[in-house]
Each structure stands twice: as structure tokens, then as C-alpha cells.
Design a protein around this motif. Sequence first.
Motif, PDB file in Angstrom:
ATOM      1  N   ALA A 408       8.863  -1.607 -18.516  1.00 54.46           N
ATOM      2  CA  ALA A 408      10.096  -0.659 -17.804  1.00 54.46           C
ATOM      3  C   ALA A 408       9.979  -1.151 -16.209  1.00 54.46           C
ATOM      4  O   ALA A 408      11.177  -0.982 -15.679  1.00 54.46           O
ATOM      5  N   ALA A 409       8.998  -1.853 -15.567  1.00 55.25           N
ATOM      6  CA  ALA A 409       8.999  -2.257 -14.362  1.00 55.25           C
ATOM      7  C   ALA A 409       9.988  -3.617 -14.067  1.00 55.25           C
ATOM      8  O   ALA A 409      10.199  -3.968 -13.023  1.00 55.25           O
ATOM      9  N   HIS A 410      10.351  -4.265 -15.064  1.00 57.68           N
ATOM     10  CA  HIS A 410      11.352  -5.525 -15.177  1.00 57.68           C
ATOM     11  C   HIS A 410      10.762  -6.477 -14.045  1.00 57.68           C
ATOM     12  O   HIS A 410      11.280  -6.866 -13.137  1.00 57.68           O
ATOM     13  N   LEU A 411       9.510  -6.874 -14.498  1.00 59.34           N
ATOM     14  CA  LEU A 411       8.791  -7.934 -13.400  1.00 59.34           C
ATOM     15  C   LEU A 411       9.281  -9.308 -13.606  1.00 59.34           C
ATOM     16  O   LEU A 411       9.755  -9.832 -14.875  1.00 59.34           O
ATOM     17  N   ASP A 412       9.415 -10.039 -12.640  1.00 58.37           N
ATOM     18  CA  ASP A 412       9.677 -11.582 -12.581  1.00 58.37           C
ATOM     19  C   ASP A 412       8.568 -12.243 -12.948  1.00 58.37           C
ATOM     20  O   ASP A 412       8.528 -13.389 -13.280  1.00 58.37           O
ATOM     21  N   SER A 413       7.054 -11.812 -12.263  1.00 62.01           N
ATOM     22  CA  SER A 413       6.264 -12.326 -12.401  1.00 62.01           C
ATOM     23  C   SER A 413       4.892 -11.480 -12.516  1.00 62.01           C
ATOM     24  O   SER A 413       4.984 -10.485 -11.755  1.00 62.01           O
ATOM     25  N   LEU A 414       3.850 -11.819 -13.380  1.00 60.76           N
ATOM     26  CA  LEU A 414       2.805 -10.798 -13.875  1.00 60.76           C
ATOM     27  C   LEU A 414       1.573 -11.800 -13.857  1.00 60.76           C
ATOM     28  O   LEU A 414       1.335 -12.939 -14.559  1.00 60.76           O
ATOM     29  N   HIS A 415       0.684 -11.425 -12.890  1.00 61.57           N
ATOM     30  CA  HIS A 415      -0.769 -11.977 -12.930  1.00 61.57           C
ATOM     31  C   HIS A 415      -1.852 -11.116 -13.308  1.00 61.57           C
ATOM     32  O   HIS A 415      -1.746 -10.012 -12.555  1.00 61.57           O
ATOM     33  N   LEU A 416      -2.669 -11.507 -14.355  1.00 60.02           N
ATOM     34  CA  LEU A 416      -3.609 -10.710 -14.857  1.00 60.02           C
ATOM     35  C   LEU A 416      -5.049 -11.136 -14.634  1.00 60.02           C
ATOM     36  O   LEU A 416      -5.171 -12.366 -14.756  1.00 60.02           O
ATOM     37  N   VAL A 417      -5.621 -10.290 -14.334  1.00 62.29           N
ATOM     38  CA  VAL A 417      -7.286 -10.637 -14.158  1.00 62.29           C
ATOM     39  C   VAL A 417      -8.009  -9.644 -14.670  1.00 62.29           C
ATOM     40  O   VAL A 417      -7.971  -8.303 -14.870  1.00 62.29           O
ATOM     41  N   GLY A 418      -9.034 -10.274 -15.886  1.00 63.39           N
ATOM     42  CA  GLY A 418     -10.022  -9.501 -16.365  1.00 63.39           C
ATOM     43  C   GLY A 418      -9.762  -9.538 -17.932  1.00 63.39           C
ATOM     44  O   GLY A 418      -8.800  -9.752 -18.470  1.00 63.39           O
ATOM     45  N   GLU A 419     -10.930  -9.385 -18.600  1.00 58.17           N
ATOM     46  CA  GLU A 419     -10.752  -9.527 -19.993  1.00 58.17           C
ATOM     47  C   GLU A 419      -9.991  -8.657 -20.824  1.00 58.17           C
ATOM     48  O   GLU A 419      -9.124  -8.891 -21.764  1.00 58.17           O
ATOM     49  N   ASN A 420      -9.775  -7.421 -20.250  1.00 59.87           N
ATOM     50  CA  ASN A 420      -8.934  -6.309 -21.059  1.00 59.87           C
ATOM     51  C   ASN A 420      -7.428  -6.447 -20.819  1.00 59.87           C
ATOM     52  O   ASN A 420      -6.543  -6.443 -21.639  1.00 59.87           O
ATOM     53  N   MET A 421      -7.060  -7.050 -19.531  1.00 59.75           N
ATOM     54  CA  MET A 421      -5.494  -7.353 -19.413  1.00 59.75           C
ATOM     55  C   MET A 421      -5.229  -8.741 -19.985  1.00 59.75           C
ATOM     56  O   MET A 421      -4.340  -8.625 -20.714  1.00 59.75           O
ATOM     57  N   HIS A 422      -6.361  -9.504 -20.196  1.00 66.30           N
ATOM     58  CA  HIS A 422      -5.991 -10.762 -20.767  1.00 66.30           C
ATOM     59  C   HIS A 422      -5.780 -10.601 -22.488  1.00 66.30           C
ATOM     60  O   HIS A 422      -4.820 -11.270 -23.087  1.00 66.30           O
ATOM     61  N   ALA A 423      -6.510  -9.683 -22.982  1.00 63.84           N
ATOM     62  CA  ALA A 423      -6.294  -9.048 -24.393  1.00 63.84           C
ATOM     63  C   ALA A 423      -5.140  -8.614 -24.431  1.00 63.84           C
ATOM     64  O   ALA A 423      -4.531  -8.677 -25.683  1.00 63.84           O
ATOM     65  N   MET A 424      -4.460  -7.709 -23.632  1.00 66.32           N
ATOM     66  CA  MET A 424      -3.427  -7.003 -23.806  1.00 66.32           C
ATOM     67  C   MET A 424      -2.225  -8.127 -23.852  1.00 66.32           C
ATOM     68  O   MET A 424      -1.183  -7.997 -24.604  1.00 66.32           O
ATOM     69  N   GLN A 425      -2.551  -8.925 -22.939  1.00 62.28           N
ATOM     70  CA  GLN A 425      -1.321 -10.135 -22.746  1.00 62.28           C
ATOM     71  C   GLN A 425      -1.450 -10.831 -24.112  1.00 62.28           C
ATOM     72  O   GLN A 425      -0.002 -11.253 -24.509  1.00 62.28           O
ATOM     73  N   ARG A 426      -2.353 -11.237 -24.876  1.00 60.52           N
ATOM     74  CA  ARG A 426      -2.275 -12.081 -26.017  1.00 60.52           C
ATOM     75  C   ARG A 426      -1.714 -11.176 -27.181  1.00 60.52           C
ATOM     76  O   ARG A 426      -1.053 -11.822 -27.918  1.00 60.52           O
ATOM     77  N   GLY A 427      -1.746  -9.955 -27.331  1.00 64.47           N
ATOM     78  CA  GLY A 427      -0.887  -9.153 -27.993  1.00 64.47           C
ATOM     79  C   GLY A 427       0.363  -8.903 -27.937  1.00 64.47           C
ATOM     80  O   GLY A 427       1.426  -8.465 -28.536  1.00 64.47           O
ATOM     81  N   ASN A 428       0.883  -9.222 -26.544  1.00 63.09           N
ATOM     82  CA  ASN A 428       2.129  -9.008 -26.080  1.00 63.09           C
ATOM     83  C   ASN A 428       2.593 -10.237 -25.101  1.00 63.09           C
ATOM     84  O   ASN A 428       2.393  -9.925 -23.812  1.00 63.09           O
ATOM     85  N   PRO A 429       2.917 -11.234 -25.637  1.00 61.46           N
ATOM     86  CA  PRO A 429       3.029 -12.522 -24.622  1.00 61.46           C
ATOM     87  C   PRO A 429       4.293 -12.380 -23.959  1.00 61.46           C
ATOM     88  O   PRO A 429       4.523 -13.302 -22.988  1.00 61.46           O
ATOM     89  N   HIS A 430       5.106 -11.565 -24.062  1.00 61.23           N
ATOM     90  CA  HIS A 430       6.510 -11.513 -23.173  1.00 61.23           C
ATOM     91  C   HIS A 430       6.612 -10.445 -22.199  1.00 61.23           C
ATOM     92  O   HIS A 430       7.725  -9.624 -22.344  1.00 61.23           O
ATOM     93  N   LEU A 431       5.616 -10.150 -21.649  1.00 57.11           N
ATOM     94  CA  LEU A 431       5.550  -8.890 -20.601  1.00 57.11           C
ATOM     95  C   LEU A 431       6.458  -9.261 -19.479  1.00 57.11           C
ATOM     96  O   LEU A 431       6.930  -8.259 -18.957  1.00 57.11           O
ATOM     97  N   ALA A 432       6.696 -10.353 -19.146  1.00 57.10           N
ATOM     98  CA  ALA A 432       7.522 -10.958 -17.913  1.00 57.10           C
ATOM     99  C   ALA A 432       7.985 -12.213 -18.008  1.00 57.10           C
ATOM    100  O   ALA A 432       7.637 -12.843 -19.057  1.00 57.10           O
ATOM    101  N   SER A 433       8.975 -12.715 -17.242  1.00 61.62           N
ATOM    102  CA  SER A 433       9.346 -14.041 -17.344  1.00 61.62           C
ATOM    103  C   SER A 433       8.242 -15.085 -16.964  1.00 61.62           C
ATOM    104  O   SER A 433       8.287 -15.942 -17.926  1.00 61.62           O
ATOM    105  N   ASP A 434       7.361 -14.890 -16.070  1.00 59.19           N
ATOM    106  CA  ASP A 434       6.352 -15.693 -15.780  1.00 59.19           C
ATOM    107  C   ASP A 434       4.900 -14.824 -16.050  1.00 59.19           C
ATOM    108  O   ASP A 434       4.723 -13.786 -15.243  1.00 59.19           O
ATOM    109  N   VAL A 435       4.159 -15.303 -16.976  1.00 63.24           N
ATOM    110  CA  VAL A 435       2.746 -14.428 -16.760  1.00 63.24           C
ATOM    111  C   VAL A 435       1.617 -15.394 -16.901  1.00 63.24           C
ATOM    112  O   VAL A 435       1.677 -16.324 -17.631  1.00 63.24           O
ATOM    113  N   GLN A 436       0.855 -15.259 -16.122  1.00 69.99           N
ATOM    114  CA  GLN A 436      -0.471 -16.057 -15.856  1.00 69.99           C
ATOM    115  C   GLN A 436      -1.525 -15.138 -16.061  1.00 69.99           C
ATOM    116  O   GLN A 436      -1.784 -14.027 -15.302  1.00 69.99           O
ATOM    117  N   CYS A 437      -2.814 -15.729 -16.749  1.00 72.87           N
ATOM    118  CA  CYS A 437      -4.050 -14.970 -16.617  1.00 72.87           C
ATOM    119  C   CYS A 437      -4.909 -15.925 -15.758  1.00 72.87           C
ATOM    120  O   CYS A 437      -4.998 -17.151 -15.894  1.00 72.87           O
TER     121      CYS A 437
END
Length: 481
Positions: A408-437
Amino acid sequence: MTVADVIEALDDTVSFEYRGNTEQLFRGAATSLRRGEVRRRFWVVRDRDWTRRRRDFYRGSASSAEGDLAAAIEWGAEGVICGPEYKDSPLLEGMNVFFTPSTIDFTCRLIEAQRRLIRGRRTIAVTGSAGKTTTTAMIAHCLQALDPESSIQHNDRNRNFLHWALAYQTRTHRYAHSVPEISGAALSHDWDHYAISPDVAIVTSIAEAHLAAHGDLAGVARDKSNIFKSPPPDGAAVINIDTPYSEVLVATAQSEGAKLITYGESPHADLRLKDYDLATGRVRASIGGSEVEYTLSAKGKHLAMNSLATLATLRDLGLDWQSGMASLESFVPPVGRGQEAAVPLPGGGEFTLLDGSYNANPASMRAALASLGESAPQSRRIAVLGDILELGTHYEEVHQSLVPDIHAAHLDSLHLVGENMHAMQRGNPHLASDVQCWSTVEELISHLPSTLRPGDVVLIKGSGATGLKALAAHFLTSGSS
């Protein structure tokens, strides 16, 4: 207030013996062994009656208690509150000492005595899963604006533990108003025998915070509702009626006989948020049957909600709440709690930093993402999110629940830090145009600044232990270089 005043005000319900100078000024008690806390105060030796939910709260041995006592005296304590077993201690020679069988009972009776002596000086206590720090600061800001010459006791850290919360209350006689932020862990003792509850008790929200201790949201609500126990005459309970399990909070407040004041977006709220414009900070609300408008310089709908709790408090205290409302335009949130800053870029221009790096729980994370999503559409929206901690067995469930808020935030770029955020991203790879862990915050600091452009809006949000405060500090002290 002198020791003689304290002795005269203490009633027959507490047993004690005093040895020392009765003309000694009483500046409050201290239970935390920090130089700034101890100096010129009475050090309390915590005995075995200091419990949390019937468990021993004092973690030291008798020898460590003696060591703490020696350190407190060395650091400038002007007196001591301790058990009779210390009567022959050479450490107490020449000291001002209250000897009492139970130091927690004595401390509570002391607070009661002070309240009888200083009628008119009010205590406003704030708790909640999210929003309590900002609400506390907002109330203190308005009180100071209404009376610039008065002294306001406003703690700069959460009173997580019982001993801190009680020591804080022994100092209220020195201030026109006291506004402590109280954590649930400090609310679990049995207060039914003591008249020490705040004049205004506020619960800002119930969310998935500290689930390791409470199990579920209902448990969080039951814990927070303890702030309404044994209210003083005309004591008020200010409750966010929109929060989950608000019915638990309301039921406790009503059963304890507190005056109930609700706020929120619900049409049933006593103070109702009707509209909020993020771009201008303009708030439109219904208060006491009248529609009002005012401006918040601090941005975010959640801050508009906190402002309603603030105005409810001012109105209940019989203060000029409309002037207090006007002062909100100059309110700035505490560092790391949603503070907005313009950060210069090396090549010219600047980006906007939304600093929520101090801490996070699901409610505050969602509120921060919503604010970012409402930022100017021409801006690039960049989020740096760290793990939310202290969730017990609910880590995966809670982090996955953030996915709709991120979308809902319509992110252009998302940077994730931490095991739990990384796990969330693996199950949802298209959270933003640019996603980096990122494995470390240091790697992120070396990469992110060079990618920023003029007009970008950057949110930093995560639990304190993720270390994202270092990234915010980097931006605030050295820009994006």
C-alpha cells in the motif's frame, strides 16, 4: 519538602523509624544505580517484597545489595530507605535513614503522603503498545507552552520496571505536572491497597508488542488495563476506542470507577478525528460537540491520534486546551520516533528523512509505512525496514502481516535488515520495484547514500536492536555523504 514534612504526612499504616536530620530536603527516592539518579536523593534498598506478579524482582544477592548501597552513598545519596537489618551497618554512620520492614510498602505510602501534601499537582501516565513516547512528549510540550515558568517532570525513557516507576512518583512534589511513560511490566503489582494511581491514565494502542510476555493481544490489553486500577477521586481513563480490545480497557476503567474519555475515528469517540491532511498537517476533529481545526508540524495520522489524547488530558485537567491545541504546531517528536528532517545531498538538493529508528512494533511500523505512502506522489519512496523483535512465537506471522502495508505504500525501493524481514521477502519477492536484503547495517550505510536523489523520501524503521539508529545518525550528522 523536608523529611519532617514527610514524617508528619505519613500515617499509621506504615511502620518506620527515622534516624538523621529531619530538616533535610527530600528530593525524592532513587532505585536505579546511576549517578544522575542517585545524587541528592534517598537510595531505596529493594528487599524481597519488590515483586512482579509474585516473583522476586530483586536480582542481586545480599552482598550485591550492600555493594549497591555503598555505591549510592559514594555517588551522593542524601539518605537511605532500608530494612532494620542495616541498623548497625557502618555504611550508614552519619546518614539520614528510614528503617522500615518493607521498603516497597514504605515507598508507596510515601507517595500517598506526598499527594496529600501537594494537592493540585497532577500526574499523567501514558502506556500502550505504540505511541506512548510521542504522546508523553506531546502532553509535556503543551503543558510547558501553557505555563512556560512551570517545571514539568517528563521522563526521557520508558519506565519499564516497577522500581523505576515508583521512584519517579516520589519526585512529583517538585513539579507542577509529571508525565511518565509507563510500560506494562511496571503495572503488574497489586496496587489495590495504595492511592498512588495517576490522575489521568492513558492507553494509546494495543498491538503485537512483547508477545513473548503476554501471549496474545488480549493478554497485552489486560496488562495495559492495569494502569486504570485504583484511580484517585475524579481520576480519568483516556482510551483509544479504535484499538483492538478497547472493550477490555473500557471495562477495567469503568469497573474501577474512573471517568471514561475516549478518542479515535469512531463516531462514538468523545474526541473524534474527522480528517487529517498529511501535506499540510491540518487536523479536523470533533471535541465536546464542537468541530475544531488545528495544525501539527509533526507529520503522520498516528500523531494526529496522539494529539487527541493530549487534548483530552488538557480538557480533563481544566486547562486552556484550545491554547494547548494551538501550541501543537510547534511540537517536534523525540529523536527516532518519526522525526522528519531535510538532509542535504553532496551534489545539491536534499531528501526527506523519516526517522523511526528508535524502536518498532507492528502498529508503529504500519503507521510509519502509511505516512510514507501518503508522501508527495512525485517523490521516490524508499523504506529501510529492520526486524521487529520480542514477538515470542509470532515472528513469521507478524512480519508476513506487514506485506499489505508495504504494498500500500507504493515503494520505489525497499531495503531490509534482519532474518525475519529477509524471510518475509523470500515469500513475497515483488514488494517493490527494487528490493535489497542486507546482512549488516554497515553494508547499508556504505551503499544507500550514493543512490539517493533530490526529493526522495526515506523511512528508517525497526526495533532498536537492529542497529538502524546508526544509519539515521549517519544521515543526520553527515548528510548523505
